[in-house]
Design an enzyme around this catalytic site. Sequence first.
Site, short mmCIF file in Angstrom:
data_model
loop_
_atom_site.label_atom_id
_atom_site.label_comp_id
_atom_site.label_asym_id
_atom_site.label_seq_id
_atom_site.Cartn_x
_atom_site.Cartn_y
_atom_site.Cartn_z
N GLU A 208 -10.62 -69.12 0.11
CA GLU A 208 -10.17 -70.14 1.07
C GLU A 208 -9.32 -71.21 0.39
O GLU A 208 -8.34 -71.69 0.96
CB GLU A 208 -11.36 -70.78 1.78
CG GLU A 208 -12.24 -69.83 2.58
CD GLU A 208 -11.50 -68.98 3.60
OE1 GLU A 208 -10.37 -69.34 3.99
OE2 GLU A 208 -12.03 -67.92 3.98
N HIS A 211 -5.84 -70.04 0.18
CA HIS A 211 -5.07 -70.33 1.40
C HIS A 211 -4.62 -71.79 1.41
O HIS A 211 -3.48 -72.11 1.76
CB HIS A 211 -5.93 -70.09 2.65
CG HIS A 211 -6.15 -68.66 2.99
ND1 HIS A 211 -5.17 -67.71 2.99
CD2 HIS A 211 -7.28 -68.00 3.39
CE1 HIS A 211 -5.67 -66.54 3.37
NE2 HIS A 211 -6.95 -66.69 3.60
ZN LIG Z 1 -8.39 -65.35 4.27
#
Ligand SMILES: [Zn+2]
Length: 402
Positions: A208, A211
């Site tokens: 995450e 991202h």
């Molecule tokens: Zn993802």
Amino acid sequence: MPVYEQHRQDPATQQRMNMAQAAARNWHQNHAGNITRSSGSALITIPVVVHVLYKDASQNISDQQIQSQIAVLNQDYRRLNADTSNTVSIFDTIAADAQIEFCLAGLDPQGNPTNGITRTSTAGGQFLGYFSPFFEDAKYDSLGGKNAWPTDQYLNIWVCELFPGLLGYAQFPGDAAASDGVVVTYTAFGTMGTVTAPSTLGRTTTHEVGHWLGLYHIWGDDNDCTTGSDSVYDTPNATSASQSDCQVARNSCSNEDPWWGSIDPTDNVQNYMDYSNDSCMNMFTLGQKARMLSFLYGDPRRLALFTSPAGCAAVGVQEPFSYDRYFSLYPNPSNGQITVSYFGTWNSAMQVEVIDATGRIAQTYQANAYNYTLDLSGLAKGIYTLRFIGEGGAAAKRVVIQ
Ligand SMILES: [Zn+2]
Ligand SMILES: [Ca+2]
Ligand SMILES: [Ca+2]
Ligand SMILES: [Ca+2]
């Protein structure tokens, strides 16, 4: 991705995200050629605040569990993870030390000391009591969550019970400030306590945060070899996400970026940005490193983190070889005259590097005094990282010369 599609319907958000992409592309054009496995950037330390939202005592995860997650981030982003030896050889040569570190914040937004953790008792979110990316309810006091700390000073991580089947989600650079950060379910955060198989190694958060630093899924979020792309040259194309079985021999696409030449690489199922299980994933590529650094230097809100006043909490989450907490620099920002104080004990003189914002070493010197005045007034105004390298360890401190 559906949340991203929803957010970008707002023209202002779309414009800001386009600007972040353009700034990142610009940085990339000027710097990507310098990026290698373990150099190309100054070491960056990102202050983190973890917001724990709990519906009962079992969800109120311990400080130790949170610290175990910070340790995983530091291992994975520095390629100090224990399972690098599992990386298949074709990818081992392009596996990167991203030169990014994380620490729990030492000061809260009011400037008071903190351990970098907030705890909020809550009845839960808007989706049958679970928190959901579609309501963004984890991120607002008014919806049963917790408001973000300033997202240009902290990486905000919310840990809560997400709706079933969802391990975590994140927001890309340039998206709305108030909701910037990542959310991870309490059963996949850290390496102890409430984690459940197969998400026991903290890799959901590694993914995450990838991202949050601008990385897309390596298969391009499509169902074929041509429609989507993660905009990274050295992550091979793939038709779909890993099927969680760690099939390192899988080769779902043969049309690869010209960078690969005549080689048709297998899918990089060991990449943190695939959907593999924690025990399978163990690497970022050099291309992903370049993309993450592009956003860190290119997006204003990410760049502001470099001069965050949040600092690092003095708890046992530092790498064992980090001297970070033994140094103070004053004043900062300065005109170039900086008093350096060292609170540790000397084994040998320290080598000190002054590294500019592009990763270039602008000056070096040897230090063996507890207090001294450093004169950097000959350098151009800007942000520098002082890297202190001693016996068996190192520290990095940012200074601003105005
Ligand atoms: Zn993802
Ligand atoms: Ca790619
Ligand atoms: Ca694809
Ligand atoms: Ca291939």
